[in-house]
Design an enzyme around this catalytic site. Sequence first.
Site, PDB file in Angstrom:
ATOM      1  N   PHE A 148      99.514  20.371  63.276  1.00  0.00           N
ATOM      2  CA  PHE A 148      98.703  19.569  62.125  1.00  0.00           C
ATOM      3  C   PHE A 148      97.630  18.833  62.483  1.00  0.00           C
ATOM      4  CE2 PHE A 148     101.220  16.581  64.901  1.00  0.00           C
ATOM      5  CZ  PHE A 148     100.578  15.561  64.855  1.00  0.00           C
ATOM      6  N   LYS A 172      99.508  30.972  59.846  1.00  0.00           N
ATOM      7  CA  LYS A 172     100.599  29.730  59.496  1.00  0.00           C
ATOM      8  C   LYS A 172     100.306  28.473  59.642  1.00  0.00           C
ATOM      9  CE  LYS A 172     103.809  27.784  60.254  1.00  0.00           C
ATOM     10  NZ  LYS A 172     104.125  26.379  59.949  1.00  0.00           N
ATOM     11  N   GLU A 175     102.913  22.617  57.637  1.00  0.00           N
ATOM     12  CA  GLU A 175     103.180  22.306  56.558  1.00  0.00           C
ATOM     13  C   GLU A 175     103.016  20.867  56.125  1.00  0.00           C
ATOM     14  OE1 GLU A 175     106.793  21.790  59.022  1.00  0.00           O
ATOM     15  OE2 GLU A 175     105.196  23.305  59.075  1.00  0.00           O
ATOM     16  N   SER A 225     103.374  21.779  70.596  1.00  0.00           N
ATOM     17  CA  SER A 225     104.261  21.521  71.427  1.00  0.00           C
ATOM     18  C   SER A 225     104.721  22.303  72.737  1.00  0.00           C
ATOM     19  CB  SER A 225     105.225  20.460  71.135  1.00  0.00           C
ATOM     20  OG  SER A 225     106.316  21.477  70.684  1.00  0.00           O
ATOM     21  N   CYS A 280      94.616  16.228  72.143  1.00  0.00           N
ATOM     22  CA  CYS A 280      94.821  16.426  73.664  1.00  0.00           C
ATOM     23  C   CYS A 280      93.689  15.461  74.392  1.00  0.00           C
ATOM     24  CB  CYS A 280      94.809  17.948  73.937  1.00  0.00           C
ATOM     25  SG  CYS A 280      95.758  19.232  73.299  1.00  0.00           S
TER      26      CYS A 280
END
Length: 365
Positions: A148, A172, A175, A225, A280
């Site tokens: 995200f 993908k 969401e 993650s 990051c």
Amino acid sequence: MKNVTHWIGGGPVEGSGRTSEIFDPATGEVSGRVHLASVAEVDAVVAAAVAAWPAWRDASLVKRSQVLFRFRELMYAHRDELARLISQEHGKVHSDALGEVARGLEVVEFACGIPHLLKGGFSEGVSTRVDSYSIRQPLGVVAGITPFNFPAMVPMWMFPIAIACGNAFVLKPSEKDPSASLLMARLWTEAGLPDGVFGVVQGDKVAVDRLLEHPDVRAVSFVGSTPIARYVYETATAHGKRVQALGGAKNHMLVLPDADLDLVADAAVSAGFGSAGERCMAISVVLAVNPVGDDLVDKIVSRVSELTVGPGDDPASQMGPLVTGVHRDKVASYLDVGVLEGAKLVVDGRLTPVLGGATAQESPG
């Protein structure tokens, strides 16, 4: 209310019924819905990619690079629109979002040089009556599963190179902020990319698991993650796929006694609060060598007090909201943990005034 669909075979396709809400991170209000793919929708986007791939694989390198150049120009022309979508759904301020798009475009520009980058090699006479040569060939259908925090940049780390090399690509995205993916898909179509070569499947674990297991997906690239990176790697490799799985990371800063503390404080605050710290490059640990520690803390406190916090799409904002209320509460809880473990709390961001009159703790976003 926006309605974010999949992109299959060169156009938008609604899902089979499951949806998830999209939130305005600044207000907590629902701004739209995103369709969540079933196994059937994942199979459909992969089937479209499988059908489109042979012709794209056989296209000349010049043809591929021409499409990449057109895509780059369209992305540059729509960079403000893309940045606005990022700000509205992720929360980062417009300047941060524009920087994200610019960093992604650097990879698109790199991919435009694919005719040179795909050169093979030939060595004559490496041994008696033995020549050696190498060639580079596309794999087929490859997939990207992206986070995200950079809904445009991280996908653009992946798909320009994959597509330029002659692969078909299935994205993908997260969401939580899915709209950027559809804009990029539309621009690919306008650039002349054949239908099916780039597809988008919105979704959650159902979509991820099907991509990791699908026999026609040859490789997977993931950013997210560390626990999920491990899961992606183990699952996809067990199904015979090539995998790139990048887990969580945060930078550390070591400050030596001869450092310019004004410069250090500015760098630490800019890194820690840019993109609301959801990256990051957010420096989560600053280690100062005596005797500069206390002076550095004072300068960081002063610099933090100058930040203007507000909605990402407000030009006055220097720091936007975290992506969801749940994520904000998780980050805020770290302050209590730090105090319990003996740290001294010198700045409490939960009390920071937010544009519009609330505080960060009271804001619903």
